[in-house]
Design an enzyme around this catalytic site. Structure first.
Site, short mmCIF file in Angstrom:
data_model
loop_
_atom_site.label_atom_id
_atom_site.label_comp_id
_atom_site.label_asym_id
_atom_site.label_seq_id
_atom_site.Cartn_x
_atom_site.Cartn_y
_atom_site.Cartn_z
CE LYS A 23 -2.05 11.48 -6.89
NZ LYS A 23 -2.22 12.92 -7.14
CB THR A 24 -1.50 4.84 0.23
OG1 THR A 24 -1.35 3.83 -0.76
CG2 THR A 24 -2.96 5.24 0.32
#
Length: 301
Positions: free
Chosen positions: A146-147
């Site tokens: 979840k970057t």
């Protein structure tokens, strides 16, 4: 400190792919798309600037900062190695940057933003690692995918400097079958069997499971890792223990806990049967480390 920890000064830049420097060029294209109006004022005279660390944290992002200033034809002399802890409530001189005044200021904000973000992630990652270690837990703390789009390399790098595992880097680096994959396929078994036909033996298969029964199906179908997602407390640890006992000596697999883990809830999620703790809290919404770059006044003759 374990042998796998980053030592201050250890060069993680060797891990970066050959293409990473083109990212810096794109950052410049975004920040200065046409004219550098203010740069006209300061001109081309050689100057020296001090990089100050103004809030506590772990220094991370050195190769990115170096490349930002290299592309602006400046040099950086580091006074602290990457991975060092900058003390809170102090003003610490971290590096000296030299180059033409216009170039220093052209690179200033791009370099500081990158360093602040990467150091912030390393700082929170270090806290998570230390909390887990204080409990004498031998498992792995990992970040997630979840970057920020376009900034993943920097964020994953910060996790590694902070001492946590970067988990999978992209969709191609490990198979992860989540709830939507299972629902779209019809069952865990059919999803695992289908992906094995194309992924072959070289990729690990990680299956997101909601309870013991789903994890049991995943392991019996050939999963290498089962992620017990959003299970907490007794339900989590009972399921993990039962799975380890059932397959002892029969199959090798890892158990991962994930879902909503923050610093305050970390202790309740680790245990003797948990191998991996993955969380987005080490890189989402973490505060930046504050840095500033100050050109030194010219000495009067």
């Amino acid at each position: 400190m374990s042998e796998t920890d980053l030592q201050p000064g250890q060069n993680l830049a060797h891990l970066l792919p050959p293409s990473w420097k083109t990212e810096v060029s794109r950052w410049y294209a975004e920040d200065t798309p046409s004219f550098d109006w203010a740069g006209f004022v300061v001109g081309e005279e050689e100057q020296e600037a001090f990089l100050w660390g103004k809030s506590g944290g772990v220094l991370a992002g050195v190769p990115f900062f170096d490349e930002v200033f290299k592309q602006a034809e400046c040099t950086v002399e580091w006074l602290l190695p990457e991975g060092s802890v900058i003390q809170d409530n102090t003003k610490t001189k971290v590096a000296i940057v030299r180059g033409k005044a216009r170039h220093l200021l052209l690179a200033e904000r791009v370099g500081l933003n990158t360093l602040a973000r990467c150091s912030g992630i390393a700082t929170v990652s270090r806290r998570f690692r230390d909390l887990a270690r204080a409990e004498n837990w031998k498992g792995v703390v990992a970040g997630t995918r979840k970057t920020t789009p376009g900034f993943r390399l920097v964020e994953k790098y910060g996790m590694m400097v902070g001492g946590v595992d970067p988990h999978r880097h992209d969709l191609s680096s490990m198979v992860m079958l989540k709830d939507n994959h299972i629902w779209a396929t019809g069952s865990i078994k059919s999803a695992v069997q289908a992906v094995r036909r194309v992924a072959g033996f070289s990729l690990l298969v990680n299956v997101e499971c909601q309870d013991f029964n789903e994890a049991d199906e995943a392991i019996s179908s050939g999963a290498n890792i089962v992620m017990l997602d959003n299970l907490v407390g007794k339900e989590l640890h009972d399921a993990a223990k039962q799975l380890k006992e059932k397959y002892k000596g029969k199959r090798e697999f890892l158990i991962e806990t994930s879902g909503g883990i923050v610093e305050g809830s970390l202790r309740g999620r680790i245990g003797p049967d948990i191998d991996i703790l993955s969380t987005s809290a080490v890189h989402q919404s973490c505060p930046h480390v504050d840095f500033s770059l100050k050109i030194q006044p010219k000495k009067k003759a």
